[in-house]
Scaffold this active site. Structure first.
Site, PDB file in Angstrom:
ATOM      1  CG  HIS A   1       3.192 -36.536  22.527  1.00  0.00           C
ATOM      2  ND1 HIS A   1       2.657 -36.959  24.037  1.00  0.00           N
ATOM      3  CD2 HIS A   1       3.524 -37.707  21.999  1.00  0.00           C
ATOM      4  CE1 HIS A   1       2.861 -38.100  23.878  1.00  0.00           C
ATOM      5  NE2 HIS A   1       3.435 -38.743  23.024  1.00  0.00           N
TER       6      HIS A   1
HETATM    7  N1  UDP Z   1       8.795 -36.531  29.728  1.00  0.00           N
HETATM    8  C1  UDP Z   1       9.795 -35.723  29.913  1.00  0.00           C
HETATM    9  N2  UDP Z   1       9.858 -34.284  29.522  1.00  0.00           N
HETATM   10  C2  UDP Z   1       8.649 -33.696  29.070  1.00  0.00           C
HETATM   11  C3  UDP Z   1       7.394 -34.510  28.858  1.00  0.00           C
HETATM   12  C4  UDP Z   1       7.302 -35.871  29.062  1.00  0.00           C
HETATM   13  O1  UDP Z   1      10.974 -36.453  30.458  1.00  0.00           O
HETATM   14  O2  UDP Z   1       8.536 -32.524  28.913  1.00  0.00           O
HETATM   15  C5  UDP Z   1       8.650 -38.157  29.889  1.00  0.00           C
HETATM   16  C6  UDP Z   1       7.646 -38.380  30.914  1.00  0.00           C
HETATM   17  O3  UDP Z   1       7.784 -38.269  32.153  1.00  0.00           O
HETATM   18  C7  UDP Z   1       7.489 -39.859  30.417  1.00  0.00           C
HETATM   19  C8  UDP Z   1       7.765 -39.741  29.069  1.00  0.00           C
HETATM   20  O4  UDP Z   1       8.438 -38.730  29.016  1.00  0.00           O
HETATM   21  O5  UDP Z   1       8.510 -40.482  31.490  1.00  0.00           O
HETATM   22  C9  UDP Z   1       6.606 -40.043  28.155  1.00  0.00           C
HETATM   23  O6  UDP Z   1       7.123 -39.707  27.019  1.00  0.00           O
HETATM   24  P1  UDP Z   1       6.001 -39.044  25.925  1.00  0.00           P
HETATM   25  O7  UDP Z   1       4.758 -38.394  26.493  1.00  0.00           O
HETATM   26  O8  UDP Z   1       6.745 -38.378  24.829  1.00  0.00           O
HETATM   27  O9  UDP Z   1       5.583 -40.589  25.422  1.00  0.00           O
HETATM   28  P2  UDP Z   1       4.537 -41.565  25.390  1.00  0.00           P
HETATM   29  O10 UDP Z   1       4.527 -42.187  26.867  1.00  0.00           O
HETATM   30  O11 UDP Z   1       3.125 -40.928  25.237  1.00  0.00           O
HETATM   31  O12 UDP Z   1       4.877 -42.676  24.556  1.00  0.00           O
END
Ligand code: UDP
Length: 376
Positions: free
Chosen positions: A221
């Site tokens: 993403h």
């Molecule tokens: N997550 C979720 N559903 C999904 C993909 C990710 O609940 O389909 C959760 C994941 O387990 C983690 C969090 O979202 O706890 C991570 O968010 P994301 O990847 O959107 O953002 P980042 O961590 O890169 O800021």
């Protein structure tokens, strides 16, 4: 004590869920949703059941262009802070909502607390990196998830104790670097709660899912991957040539780009199990049962580490360097050869120890907020 918490994106709902639970035991919390993530499965799903408490204010900035979005969030948050007069504003991570919260707190003269302070990947061109830097600079209290994060702040001249003689007077603690504490990772708390309470369960697409241990889990993403046709094509092409089932919960931003770049054919490949973004408990189930995880997510890199699942990160750098140093996570960028090699390699990481705390970060944060910001 009155705490104003700013959230706007999926990982922030997950992080705030644990801290909210801890602070609400003894204090008032106002939860403000900026609307940055507004799709049902990126937002609403995290506010039902055992998730985040329902927001007290919703700013609805989600569909505006980035600059306008920031301005809308800032205006909305400033108005709420002026009206509610909280003792402290709490922001999480590194999104546009984080920055808007930090700016609005500074503007209204309310002390700022940053959860996940001190993380750096060294790539200033990433919006997340400069948001982290600016937010840390403006914070009165910096809750770091690791010792490396504390050292990163120190290297930038943000030192524990500077800017505030006692650290307890609201006027003085606004200066940067007043209080720096390594509390550990709030996402570790969330994961442990999910596992210990037996909440982890397969997503509703379960009928289509491969058996546990017999699939790779992929998430993509980040702007640097999703918004660039070349990078996104290489990643998708690599995923379908791995010769294994790949469960792929597709982020709305990535789905939009796949459609714009005309790359939908990859999603129809028989190796791909494409599902909607999963709820948190379902996502933990998917992570726990994956053979390996391929991701550009910050949160998922750590969840892979906590669950002892080898991780392959579709970036050239990471903020979670401990996972790479231990061989539990490998950085492959969007290099097809490196992706294939990493998927085929045998797992030889060191998952021992606990570089991101003891799973009590939320409790520590709540206690420290009380210690420093409770009106006397
Ligand atoms: N997550 C979720 N559903 C999904 C993909 C990710 O609940 O389909 C959760 C994941 O387990 C983690 C969090 O979202 O706890 C991570 O968010 P994301 O990847 O959107 O953002 P980042 O961590 O890169 O800021």
């Amino acid at each position: 004590m009155k705490i104003a918490t700013v959230v706007g994106t999926r990982p922030q709902f997950i992080k705030a869920m644990m801290v909210s639970k801890a602070v609400r035991k003894n204090h008032d919390e106002i939860l403000i949703h900026t609307g940055q993530h507004c799709d049902a499965n990126m937002s609403q799903v995290f506010f039902s059941g055992r998730g985040c408490p329902a927001p007290d204010y919703y700013i609805d900035a989600g569909l505006a262009a980035p600059g306008r979005q920031l301005a809308k969030m800032f205006d909305g948050l400033k108005a709420v802070f002026e009206w509610e007069k909280p003792d402290v504003v709490v922001v999480y991570g590194d999104s546009r909502s984080t920055l808007a919260g930090a700016l609005a707190a500074s503007k209204t003269g309310i002390p700022l607390a940053h959860v996940e302070a001190g993380l750096r990947c060294g790539k200033r061109a990433m919006p997340e990196e400069f948001i982290r830097e600016l937010t840390d600079y403006l914070s009165a209290i910096l809750f770091c998830p690791s010792e490396i994060a504390v050292r990163n702040l120190n290297k930038e001249g943000i030192i524990n104790g500077n800017g505030a003689a006692s650290g307890k007077e609201t006027d003085t603690v606004r200066f940067r670097g007043s209080i720096i504490v390594n509390v550990g990772d709030v996402m570790y708390d969330a994961l442990q709660e999910c596992l210990n309470n037996g909440n982890c369960s397969p997503p509703s697409a379960a009928g289509r899912l491969p058996e546990p241990g017999e699939y790779l889990l992929a998430t993509v993403h980040r702007a640097e991957n999703a918004d660039k046709k070349e990078r996104l094509s290489v990643i998708l092409e690599s995923l379908v040539t791995l010769g294994e089932k790949v469960v792929f919960p597709v982020h709305p931003r990535t789905m939009k780009r796949i459609s714009e770049f005309n790359l939908g054919g990859y999603l129809a490949h028989p190796n791909m199990v494409v599902i909607d973004p999963a709820g948190y408990d379902e996502m933990i189930w998917l992570c726990k049962n994956a053979r390996k995880i391929i991701t550009d997510s910050g949160g998922v890199q750590k969840e892979a580490f906590y669950l002892r699942v080898p991780c392959i990160t579709l970036r050239e750098e990471t903020e979670w360097t401990e996972t790479v140093e231990r061989g539990c996570n490998v950085l492959v960028g969007c290099d097809r050869r490196l992706i294939l090699e990493a998927v085929g390699a045998s797992a030889r990481g060191d998952w021992s120890g606990s570089p991101y705390g003891q799973g009590n970060a939320s409790w520590l944060i709540s206690r420290l907020l009380e210690e420093y910001f409770c009106p006397r």
